[in-house]
Design a protein around this motif. Structure first.
Motif, PDB file in Angstrom:
ATOM      1  N   PRO A  38      15.826   9.609   0.717  1.00 25.78           N
ATOM      2  CA  PRO A  38      14.827  10.332  -0.089  1.00 25.78           C
ATOM      3  C   PRO A  38      14.021  11.288   0.788  1.00 25.78           C
ATOM      4  O   PRO A  38      13.845  11.059   1.992  1.00 25.78           O
ATOM      5  N   LEU A  39      13.520  12.345   0.162  1.00 24.11           N
ATOM      6  CA  LEU A  39      12.712  13.331   0.860  1.00 24.11           C
ATOM      7  C   LEU A  39      11.309  13.309   0.257  1.00 24.11           C
ATOM      8  O   LEU A  39      11.128  13.575  -0.934  1.00 24.11           O
ATOM      9  N   LEU A  40      10.325  12.968   1.086  1.00 26.43           N
ATOM     10  CA  LEU A  40       8.932  12.970   0.669  1.00 26.43           C
ATOM     11  C   LEU A  40       8.352  14.336   0.990  1.00 26.43           C
ATOM     12  O   LEU A  40       8.297  14.741   2.156  1.00 26.43           O
ATOM     13  N   VAL A  41       7.920  15.051  -0.041  1.00 29.46           N
ATOM     14  CA  VAL A  41       7.420  16.412   0.114  1.00 29.46           C
ATOM     15  C   VAL A  41       5.908  16.401  -0.102  1.00 29.46           C
ATOM     16  O   VAL A  41       5.430  16.034  -1.177  1.00 29.46           O
ATOM     17  N   THR A  42       5.174  16.789   0.907  1.00 30.20           N
ATOM     18  CA  THR A  42       3.722  16.781   0.836  1.00 30.20           C
ATOM     19  C   THR A  42       3.185  18.206   0.919  1.00 30.20           C
ATOM     20  O   THR A  42       3.862  19.117   1.403  1.00 30.20           O
ATOM     21  N   GLY A  43       1.961  18.376   0.485  1.00 28.32           N
ATOM     22  CA  GLY A  43       1.330  19.689   0.530  1.00 28.32           C
ATOM     23  C   GLY A  43       0.281  19.813  -0.550  1.00 28.32           C
ATOM     24  O   GLY A  43       0.176  18.971  -1.447  1.00 28.32           O
ATOM     25  N   ARG A  44      -0.505  20.873  -0.463  1.00 28.21           N
ATOM     26  CA  ARG A  44      -1.556  21.094  -1.442  1.00 28.21           C
ATOM     27  C   ARG A  44      -0.963  21.424  -2.808  1.00 28.21           C
ATOM     28  O   ARG A  44       0.180  21.855  -2.898  1.00 28.21           O
ATOM     29  N   ASP A  80       1.965  -0.999  -4.899  1.00 25.82           N
ATOM     30  CA  ASP A  80       3.210  -1.727  -4.650  1.00 25.82           C
ATOM     31  C   ASP A  80       4.461  -0.901  -4.958  1.00 25.82           C
ATOM     32  O   ASP A  80       5.569  -1.315  -4.604  1.00 25.82           O
ATOM     33  N   LEU A  81       4.316   0.247  -5.640  1.00 29.11           N
ATOM     34  CA  LEU A  81       5.491   0.999  -6.062  1.00 29.11           C
ATOM     35  C   LEU A  81       6.374   1.426  -4.891  1.00 29.11           C
ATOM     36  O   LEU A  81       7.601   1.257  -4.956  1.00 29.11           O
ATOM     37  N   PRO A  82       5.830   2.008  -3.808  1.00 25.43           N
ATOM     38  CA  PRO A  82       6.721   2.395  -2.691  1.00 25.43           C
ATOM     39  C   PRO A  82       7.520   1.214  -2.151  1.00 25.43           C
ATOM     40  O   PRO A  82       8.722   1.353  -1.879  1.00 25.43           O
ATOM     41  N   ASN A  83       6.889   0.048  -1.994  1.00 27.97           N
ATOM     42  CA  ASN A  83       7.621  -1.118  -1.503  1.00 27.97           C
ATOM     43  C   ASN A  83       8.665  -1.582  -2.517  1.00 27.97           C
ATOM     44  O   ASN A  83       9.746  -2.054  -2.139  1.00 27.97           O
ATOM     45  N   PHE A  90       1.381   5.838   3.063  1.00 29.83           N
ATOM     46  CA  PHE A  90       2.423   4.964   2.551  1.00 29.83           C
ATOM     47  C   PHE A  90       2.795   3.928   3.606  1.00 29.83           C
ATOM     48  O   PHE A  90       2.606   4.156   4.809  1.00 29.83           O
ATOM     49  N   PRO A  91       3.355   2.787   3.179  1.00 29.34           N
ATOM     50  CA  PRO A  91       3.742   1.745   4.140  1.00 29.34           C
ATOM     51  C   PRO A  91       4.766   2.255   5.149  1.00 29.34           C
ATOM     52  O   PRO A  91       5.601   3.104   4.836  1.00 29.34           O
ATOM     53  N   GLU A  92       4.700   1.716   6.354  1.00 27.95           N
ATOM     54  CA  GLU A  92       5.622   2.138   7.412  1.00 27.95           C
ATOM     55  C   GLU A  92       7.071   1.876   7.027  1.00 27.95           C
ATOM     56  O   GLU A  92       7.956   2.688   7.323  1.00 27.95           O
ATOM     57  N   ALA A  93       7.334   0.741   6.385  1.00 30.14           N
ATOM     58  CA  ALA A  93       8.713   0.421   5.991  1.00 30.14           C
ATOM     59  C   ALA A  93       9.250   1.450   5.019  1.00 30.14           C
ATOM     60  O   ALA A  93      10.440   1.798   5.045  1.00 30.14           O
ATOM     61  N   PHE A  94       8.401   1.959   4.157  1.00 27.42           N
ATOM     62  CA  PHE A  94       8.802   2.985   3.201  1.00 27.42           C
ATOM     63  C   PHE A  94       9.066   4.304   3.919  1.00 27.42           C
ATOM     64  O   PHE A  94      10.083   4.970   3.684  1.00 27.42           O
TER      65      PHE A  94
END
Length: 359
Positions: free
Chosen positions: A82-88, A193-196, A258-262
């Motif tokens: 998965p690609l987590l896309v961050t930004g304003r 809990d959703l990311p985990n 977000f959690p490190e494992a995620f």
């Protein structure tokens, strides 16, 4: 990386649909052995819609994508991550999913907007147990005229698959030959809990549908509804298994960590605000050459307002361009009080207190 290797990468970032072979004959870059999946018989080609054109505009000029965007999208495709896309807000995070789907001809984007009430189960499937119970109650659903003793219609009403709807996440994990594009929008607004909860699903590429598992001896194959309009899929033994890991784009406004494992299982792309060139490409994609000389003036005014407001969303520029091209307003850089009042209204700060935001 040499030019030949670069050309072999699937995503170019131009936004233009690339020439492709028929769906059944198309190949996909091989992923790591530990990210291979063995889903059931392949699903037919997914449907497409005009949502990408609506979001991105009909492309009329070549887009010059940021190198980091092309690099990380291709890495996510090749690694099946998965690609987590961050930004304003307004920098084009969600638009990236539609650009990938259109450029690589992967069908319509499956959209899963996340709220504080979103759960993993809601993204996978919904089971209307009450509706099924009512359909089996002869007092509530009497046989229709012409059904004879009603046996055929009653049997159809009891089909459990009629009352199961796969969600966007559940549909993305069906055994398609090529990956579906899944947009998980604003994941940072979800429950902590959703990311985990997503970790095991992203690792294994399969999930069970408990209502179907319970009836698998009587009904080993059940046809259910999918998240595509009018779509259906056959589920074997109550389990959905992926063949091609979906292209998962998760957007975040940076409102929480977000959690490190995620994070270990994701790639991260930080999108910067669009510069003048990027804003010009955005306007050209939606308005072609209708703005003429006004395009540069609008961009300069927008950037000035953006600096004063600690940042504006790019779609606010599209709003101003539409007003100009509609003929309802005439663009003016001078003392046109009405036009300046309109700009102040549509180019307002992004937070409630009017001071802008810096995240």
């Amino acid at each position: 990386m040499n030019a030949q290797e670069t050309n072999a990468l699937p995503y170019k970032g131009t936004g233009r649909s690339l020439p492709t072979a028929p769906y059944e004959e198309r190949s996909w870059p091989e992923g790591p052995r530990w990210r291979s999946f063995n889903g059931g018989p392949p699903m037919p080609e997914p449907p497409d819609d005009d949502e990408a054109d609506r979001r991105l505009g009909p492309v009329t000029v070549p887009r010059q994508p940021p190198a980091e965007e092309v690099r990380l999208v291709n890495a996510a495709l090749l690694l099946r991550r998965p690609l987590l896309v961050t930004g304003r807000p307004g920098v084009g995070k969600s638009a990236l999913a539609f650009r990938i789907a259109r450029e690589l001809s992967l069908g319509r984007v499956l959209q899963w907007p996340v709220t504080s009430r979103t759960t993993l189960a809601s993204g996978l499937f919904e089971y209307d147990a009450i509706g099924r119970a009512q359909s089996r109650n002869p007092w509530l659903t009497p046989p229709r005229e012409g059904d004879g003793d009603g046996a055929a219609s009653d049997e159809a009403a009891r089909d459990i698959g009629d009352f199961i709807q796969l969600g966007p996440l559940g549909t993305a994990l069906l055994p398609y030959r090529l990956p579906r594009v899944l947009l998980i929008d604003e994941i940072d607004k979800g429950d902590a809990d959703l990311p985990n909860d997503l970790l095991t699903l992203f690792e294994d590429g399969w999930y069970a549908v408990p209502p179907l598992v319970r009836v698998r001896k009587q009904h080993p194959t059940v046809t259910v509804h999918t998240a595509d309009p009018g779509g259906f899929a056959r589920v074997e033994e109550g389990v959905v298994k992926a063949r091609a890991f979906p292209v998962v784009i998760m957007t975040s406004n940076g409102e929480r960590a977000f959690p490190e494992a995620f994070m270990r299982r994701c790639l991260r792309l930080d999108m910067a605000d669009l510069d003048a060139e990027g804003l010009a490409e955005l306007l050209s994609a939606h308005f072609s050459d209708r703005l003429g000389d006004m395009q540069g003036k609008l961009i300069r005014a927008f950037k000035s307002h953006s600096e004063e407001s600690s940042g504006l969303a790019a779609d606010m520029l599209l709003n101003a361009a539409h007003l100009v091209t509609s003929g309802a307003y005439t663009y003016s850089e001078g003392d046109d009080a009405e036009w300046q009042a309109v700009l102040s209204a549509i180019w307002h700060p992004l937070n409630a207190d009017g001071a802008g935001r810096s995240d």
